[in-house]
Design a protein around this motif. Structure first.
Motif, PDB file in Angstrom:
ATOM      1  N   THR A 270       0.394   4.943   7.065  1.00  0.00           N
ATOM      2  CA  THR A 270       0.139   5.171   5.632  1.00  0.00           C
ATOM      3  C   THR A 270       0.991   4.248   4.772  1.00  0.00           C
ATOM      4  O   THR A 270       0.495   3.615   3.839  1.00  0.00           O
ATOM      5  N   ARG A 271       2.264   4.146   5.089  1.00  0.00           N
ATOM      6  CA  ARG A 271       3.168   3.305   4.292  1.00  0.00           C
ATOM      7  C   ARG A 271       2.826   1.822   4.423  1.00  0.00           C
ATOM      8  O   ARG A 271       2.933   1.074   3.451  1.00  0.00           O
ATOM      9  N   LEU A 272       2.419   1.381   5.600  1.00  0.00           N
ATOM     10  CA  LEU A 272       2.009  -0.023   5.769  1.00  0.00           C
ATOM     11  C   LEU A 272       0.825  -0.346   4.875  1.00  0.00           C
ATOM     12  O   LEU A 272       0.771  -1.407   4.252  1.00  0.00           O
TER      13      LEU A 272
ATOM     14  N   THR B  13      -4.861  -3.367   6.106  1.00  0.00           N
ATOM     15  CA  THR B  13      -6.115  -2.685   6.388  1.00  0.00           C
ATOM     16  C   THR B  13      -5.834  -1.591   7.407  1.00  0.00           C
ATOM     17  O   THR B  13      -4.793  -1.589   8.079  1.00  0.00           O
ATOM     18  N   GLU B  14      -6.768  -0.683   7.550  1.00  0.00           N
ATOM     19  CA  GLU B  14      -6.579   0.410   8.499  1.00  0.00           C
ATOM     20  C   GLU B  14      -6.374  -0.120   9.915  1.00  0.00           C
ATOM     21  O   GLU B  14      -5.445   0.276  10.613  1.00  0.00           O
ATOM     22  N   GLY B  15      -7.235  -1.034  10.334  1.00  0.00           N
ATOM     23  CA  GLY B  15      -7.138  -1.573  11.690  1.00  0.00           C
ATOM     24  C   GLY B  15      -5.858  -2.348  11.933  1.00  0.00           C
ATOM     25  O   GLY B  15      -5.210  -2.190  12.965  1.00  0.00           O
ATOM     26  N   GLU B  16      -5.504  -3.186  10.985  1.00  0.00           N
ATOM     27  CA  GLU B  16      -4.289  -3.988  11.143  1.00  0.00           C
ATOM     28  C   GLU B  16      -3.056  -3.097  11.170  1.00  0.00           C
ATOM     29  O   GLU B  16      -2.153  -3.299  11.987  1.00  0.00           O
TER      30      GLU B  16
ATOM     31  N   VAL C  32       0.001  -2.667  14.183  1.00  0.00           N
ATOM     32  CA  VAL C  32       1.447  -2.719  13.950  1.00  0.00           C
ATOM     33  C   VAL C  32       2.096  -1.415  14.403  1.00  0.00           C
ATOM     34  O   VAL C  32       3.140  -1.430  15.066  1.00  0.00           O
ATOM     35  N   VAL C  33       1.493  -0.299  14.090  1.00  0.00           N
ATOM     36  CA  VAL C  33       2.038   1.001  14.511  1.00  0.00           C
ATOM     37  C   VAL C  33       2.104   1.068  16.033  1.00  0.00           C
ATOM     38  O   VAL C  33       3.110   1.512  16.595  1.00  0.00           O
ATOM     39  N   ARG C  34       1.066   0.625  16.702  1.00  0.00           N
ATOM     40  CA  ARG C  34       1.046   0.660  18.170  1.00  0.00           C
ATOM     41  C   ARG C  34       2.206  -0.158  18.742  1.00  0.00           C
ATOM     42  O   ARG C  34       2.891   0.264  19.668  1.00  0.00           O
ATOM     43  N   GLN C  35       2.428  -1.343  18.176  1.00  0.00           N
ATOM     44  CA  GLN C  35       3.517  -2.190  18.643  1.00  0.00           C
ATOM     45  C   GLN C  35       4.878  -1.552  18.345  1.00  0.00           C
ATOM     46  O   GLN C  35       5.787  -1.635  19.156  1.00  0.00           O
TER      47      GLN C  35
ATOM     48  N   PRO D 148       0.829  -6.866   7.022  1.00  0.00           N
ATOM     49  CA  PRO D 148       1.733  -6.138   7.919  1.00  0.00           C
ATOM     50  C   PRO D 148       1.954  -6.843   9.262  1.00  0.00           C
ATOM     51  O   PRO D 148       3.087  -6.912   9.736  1.00  0.00           O
ATOM     52  N   SER D 149       0.898  -7.402   9.845  1.00  0.00           N
ATOM     53  CA  SER D 149       1.078  -8.069  11.142  1.00  0.00           C
ATOM     54  C   SER D 149       1.879  -9.363  10.999  1.00  0.00           C
ATOM     55  O   SER D 149       2.689  -9.695  11.879  1.00  0.00           O
TER      56      SER D 149
END
Length: 92
Positions: free
Chosen positions: A10-12, A19-22, A26-29, A64-65
């Motif tokens: 949410t914060r990203l 974007t939601e996907g991007e 980042v969260v996964r990493q 973000p990425s």
């Protein structure tokens, strides 16, 4: 777990126009990095949602990425072993 995936995503999206996907990538990493324990071993403190957001806020402007990869690159130079946490390619 010190990373709150929902809060981080949410914060990203809010702070860095992700974007939601991007943001999910980042969260996964971030979760993978936190789970590895490497950051905690090198820095001396567990990786948290707030720490990720602070580091990405210090990065040059970008998605973000892009911000994530800048930070991961800094950790790679300083400590080594972070390359595997980088985002190689994100398709919009």
């Amino acid at each position: 777990m010190f990373i709150d995936p929902d809060r981080l995503e949410t914060r990203l999206r809010e702070e860095f126009d992700g974007t939601e996907g991007e943001s999910r990538v980042v969260v996964r990493q971030a979760v993978d990095l936190a789970d590895s324990g490497k950051y905690g071993d090198d820095i001396g403190t567990p990786l948290t949602t707030d720490a990720v957001l602070e580091e990405l806020a210090d990065a040059p402007d970008g998605t973000p990425s892009e911000r994530w990869n800048w930070w991961i690159g800094s950790l790679e130079v300083a400590y080594g072993g972070y390359e595997r946490f980088g985002i190689r390619q994100y398709r919009k």
